[in-house]
Design a protein around this motif. Structure first.
Motif, PDB file in Angstrom:
ATOM      1  N   LEU A 155      35.708   3.424 -45.377  1.00  0.00           N
ATOM      2  CA  LEU A 155      34.433   4.006 -44.949  1.00  0.00           C
ATOM      3  C   LEU A 155      34.132   5.271 -45.743  1.00  0.00           C
ATOM      4  CD1 LEU A 155      32.025   4.314 -42.940  1.00  0.00           C
ATOM      5  CD2 LEU A 155      33.604   5.579 -41.445  1.00  0.00           C
ATOM      6  N   TYR A 156      35.136   6.105 -45.928  1.00  0.00           N
ATOM      7  CA  TYR A 156      34.938   7.367 -46.643  1.00  0.00           C
ATOM      8  C   TYR A 156      34.446   7.125 -48.067  1.00  0.00           C
ATOM      9  CZ  TYR A 156      35.869  11.653 -49.165  1.00  0.00           C
ATOM     10  OH  TYR A 156      35.733  12.749 -49.975  1.00  0.00           O
ATOM     11  N   TYR A 157      35.130   6.244 -48.794  1.00  0.00           N
ATOM     12  CA  TYR A 157      34.749   6.029 -50.192  1.00  0.00           C
ATOM     13  C   TYR A 157      33.461   5.215 -50.326  1.00  0.00           C
ATOM     14  CZ  TYR A 157      38.963   8.132 -52.036  1.00  0.00           C
ATOM     15  OH  TYR A 157      39.935   9.042 -52.374  1.00  0.00           O
ATOM     16  N   GLU A 158      33.093   4.506 -49.266  1.00  0.00           N
ATOM     17  CA  GLU A 158      31.842   3.735 -49.301  1.00  0.00           C
ATOM     18  C   GLU A 158      30.625   4.636 -49.155  1.00  0.00           C
ATOM     19  OE1 GLU A 158      29.766   0.281 -49.921  1.00  0.00           O
ATOM     20  OE2 GLU A 158      31.964   0.449 -49.878  1.00  0.00           O
ATOM     21  N   TYR A 159      30.763   5.739 -48.402  1.00  0.00           N
ATOM     22  CA  TYR A 159      29.588   6.562 -48.092  1.00  0.00           C
ATOM     23  C   TYR A 159      29.723   8.035 -48.462  1.00  0.00           C
ATOM     24  CZ  TYR A 159      27.691   2.628 -45.475  1.00  0.00           C
ATOM     25  OH  TYR A 159      27.181   1.412 -45.121  1.00  0.00           O
ATOM     26  N   LYS A 160      30.814   8.437 -49.110  1.00  0.00           N
ATOM     27  CA  LYS A 160      31.023   9.854 -49.383  1.00  0.00           C
ATOM     28  C   LYS A 160      29.925  10.447 -50.272  1.00  0.00           C
ATOM     29  CE  LYS A 160      34.111   9.341 -53.412  1.00  0.00           C
ATOM     30  NZ  LYS A 160      33.315  10.165 -54.345  1.00  0.00           N
ATOM     31  N   ASP A 161      29.328   9.653 -51.147  1.00  0.00           N
ATOM     32  CA  ASP A 161      28.275  10.160 -52.014  1.00  0.00           C
ATOM     33  C   ASP A 161      26.929  10.246 -51.311  1.00  0.00           C
ATOM     34  OD1 ASP A 161      30.065  10.348 -54.102  1.00  0.00           O
ATOM     35  OD2 ASP A 161      29.610   8.358 -54.885  1.00  0.00           O
ATOM     36  N   SER A 162      26.829   9.564 -50.169  1.00  0.00           N
ATOM     37  CA  SER A 162      25.571   9.536 -49.427  1.00  0.00           C
ATOM     38  C   SER A 162      25.555  10.553 -48.294  1.00  0.00           C
ATOM     39  CB  SER A 162      25.326   8.136 -48.859  1.00  0.00           C
ATOM     40  OG  SER A 162      24.154   8.099 -48.077  1.00  0.00           O
ATOM     41  N   ASN A 163      26.615  10.548 -47.470  1.00  0.00           N
ATOM     42  CA  ASN A 163      26.697  11.485 -46.361  1.00  0.00           C
ATOM     43  C   ASN A 163      28.163  11.762 -46.046  1.00  0.00           C
ATOM     44  OD1 ASN A 163      26.870  12.281 -43.350  1.00  0.00           O
ATOM     45  ND2 ASN A 163      24.680  12.464 -43.773  1.00  0.00           N
ATOM     46  N   PHE A 164      28.611  12.955 -46.379  1.00  0.00           N
ATOM     47  CA  PHE A 164      30.016  13.310 -46.231  1.00  0.00           C
ATOM     48  C   PHE A 164      30.496  13.194 -44.788  1.00  0.00           C
ATOM     49  CE2 PHE A 164      33.119  16.598 -45.141  1.00  0.00           C
ATOM     50  CZ  PHE A 164      34.185  16.214 -45.951  1.00  0.00           C
ATOM     51  N   TRP A 165      29.672  13.659 -43.849  1.00  0.00           N
ATOM     52  CA  TRP A 165      30.095  13.679 -42.456  1.00  0.00           C
ATOM     53  C   TRP A 165      30.223  12.278 -41.889  1.00  0.00           C
ATOM     54  CZ3 TRP A 165      32.225  17.971 -41.242  1.00  0.00           C
ATOM     55  CH2 TRP A 165      31.784  19.157 -41.827  1.00  0.00           C
ATOM     56  N   TYR A 166      29.280  11.418 -42.204  1.00  0.00           N
ATOM     57  CA  TYR A 166      29.366  10.033 -41.732  1.00  0.00           C
ATOM     58  C   TYR A 166      30.571   9.348 -42.365  1.00  0.00           C
ATOM     59  CZ  TYR A 166      28.019   5.249 -40.573  1.00  0.00           C
ATOM     60  OH  TYR A 166      28.014   3.970 -40.085  1.00  0.00           O
ATOM     61  N   ALA A 167      30.777   9.570 -43.652  1.00  0.00           N
ATOM     62  CA  ALA A 167      31.892   8.951 -44.364  1.00  0.00           C
ATOM     63  C   ALA A 167      33.235   9.394 -43.795  1.00  0.00           C
ATOM     64  CB  ALA A 167      31.821   9.316 -45.847  1.00  0.00           C
ATOM     65  N   SER A 168      33.329  10.623 -43.355  1.00  0.00           N
ATOM     66  CA  SER A 168      34.598  11.176 -42.866  1.00  0.00           C
ATOM     67  C   SER A 168      34.870  10.873 -41.399  1.00  0.00           C
ATOM     68  CB  SER A 168      34.611  12.692 -43.060  1.00  0.00           C
ATOM     69  OG  SER A 168      34.408  13.030 -44.415  1.00  0.00           O
ATOM     70  N   SER A 169      33.859  10.437 -40.668  1.00  0.00           N
ATOM     71  CA  SER A 169      33.999  10.258 -39.223  1.00  0.00           C
ATOM     72  C   SER A 169      35.041   9.210 -38.846  1.00  0.00           C
ATOM     73  CB  SER A 169      32.646   9.893 -38.602  1.00  0.00           C
ATOM     74  OG  SER A 169      32.167   8.656 -39.123  1.00  0.00           O
ATOM     75  N   GLY A 170      35.319   8.286 -39.746  1.00  0.00           N
ATOM     76  CA  GLY A 170      36.312   7.252 -39.448  1.00  0.00           C
ATOM     77  C   GLY A 170      37.698   7.816 -39.213  1.00  0.00           C
ATOM     78  N   PHE A 171      37.998   8.973 -39.809  1.00  0.00           N
ATOM     79  CA  PHE A 171      39.316   9.571 -39.633  1.00  0.00           C
ATOM     80  C   PHE A 171      39.524  10.101 -38.212  1.00  0.00           C
ATOM     81  CE2 PHE A 171      38.884   9.822 -44.290  1.00  0.00           C
ATOM     82  CZ  PHE A 171      40.069   9.184 -44.636  1.00  0.00           C
ATOM     83  N   LEU A 172      38.442  10.365 -37.502  1.00  0.00           N
ATOM     84  CA  LEU A 172      38.558  10.755 -36.106  1.00  0.00           C
ATOM     85  C   LEU A 172      39.113   9.598 -35.289  1.00  0.00           C
ATOM     86  CD1 LEU A 172      35.159  12.645 -35.644  1.00  0.00           C
ATOM     87  CD2 LEU A 172      37.428  13.641 -36.003  1.00  0.00           C
ATOM     88  N   PHE A 173      38.610   8.387 -35.545  1.00  0.00           N
ATOM     89  CA  PHE A 173      39.094   7.202 -34.835  1.00  0.00           C
ATOM     90  C   PHE A 173      40.497   6.820 -35.287  1.00  0.00           C
ATOM     91  CE2 PHE A 173      34.459   6.870 -34.610  1.00  0.00           C
ATOM     92  CZ  PHE A 173      34.291   6.658 -33.254  1.00  0.00           C
ATOM     93  N   ALA A 174      40.790   7.039 -36.575  1.00  0.00           N
ATOM     94  CA  ALA A 174      42.126   6.749 -37.077  1.00  0.00           C
ATOM     95  C   ALA A 174      43.154   7.688 -36.456  1.00  0.00           C
ATOM     96  CB  ALA A 174      42.148   6.877 -38.603  1.00  0.00           C
TER      97      ALA A 174
END
Length: 245
Positions: A155-174
């Motif tokens: 998720l992070y590498y799929e969206y990091k260039d578009s929206n950092f916060w959305y891309a990083s949110s998956g680590f909260l669930f992890a």
């Protein structure tokens, strides 16, 4: 009493904190895979291996039981690992620009998760570590944590260039997945840390090496195809076939 437990959570959230510490603008120009990308997963793996047969491992487990309670039981750890997958597919609908299309996203998810599961299952049978609840000897490393961090990294590498916060949110669930595995008395700290490292490494690799990126069938171009040998009921690694007709 809670300090050691929250220290573990901080370690699990280190990938997110490391990414936050980078300049967001600099993230947009980082596309190539480098050894620096594997610092976080390597640190998690080394820490997990270090804790494996240590007294600290047991102490963390005991203290997590005091925090959550010895009768704590939740199935959330069976759901959280897959939330980042839903986020990968939903991102475009929410207005964020993904790095790849749905086809490549699906293949990356399947291959990265398969790689993580294969590695963790092999490691479990080599380590033969008994679970805290004594249910079996497949404790190290944590498969749930591996899958959760695989998908969070994708998720992070799929969206990091578009929206950092959305891309990083998956680590909260992890991170929550790893915490709940401890709370459910299914894993030690060493197990979830090692699983997180395996998952992150797999997510990083397959975010940069997209198996179907070159796939195309056209009358005007060469045909490129991928063949995936199977291991049991799981999809294995891929091979490129590029005949020149």
């Amino acid at each position: 009493m809670k300090k050691t437990f929250f220290l573990l959570l901080l370690i699990l959230m280190a990938p997110f904190l490391q990414m936050y510490g980078q300049n967001v603008d600099s993230l947009k120009v980082q596309h190539k895979l480098s050894y620096k990308s594997f610092i976080a997963p390597a640190a998690l793996l080394v820490t997990g291996a270090f804790l494996l047969n240590s007294e600290i491992n047991g102490d963390i487990q005991t203290k997590s039981g005091r925090v959550f309670g010895t009768t704590f039981s939740s199935g959330a750890d069976n759901i959280f690992p897959f939330v980042p997958i839903a986020q990968i597919y939903m991102g475009k609908s929410l207005g964020f620009a993904p790095k790849t299309n749905y086809r490549n996203q699906t293949v990356n998810i399947l291959v990265a998760n398969t790689a993580s599961v294969i590695v963790t299952e092999i490691a479990k049978r080599i380590a033969k570590r008994e679970r805290p609840d004594l249910s079996d000897n497949l404790s190290f490393p944590s498969g749930h944590s591996a899958v959760a961090f695989t998908n969070a990294t994708l998720l992070y590498y799929e969206y990091k260039d578009s929206n950092f916060w959305y891309a990083s949110s998956g680590f909260l669930f992890a991170g929550a997945t790893a915490a709940f595995r401890l709370a459910n008395n299914k894993h030690y700290a060493s197990d979830v840390l090692a699983g997180a490292g395996i998952g992150m490494a797999s997510g990083i690799i397959f975010s940069h090496v997209s198996p179907l990126k070159s796939f195309r069938v056209s009358k005007k171009t060469n045909t490129t195809a991928f063949v995936y040998p199977q291991v049991g009921n799981l999809i294995g690694l891929g091979a490129i076939i590029n005949p020149n007709f």
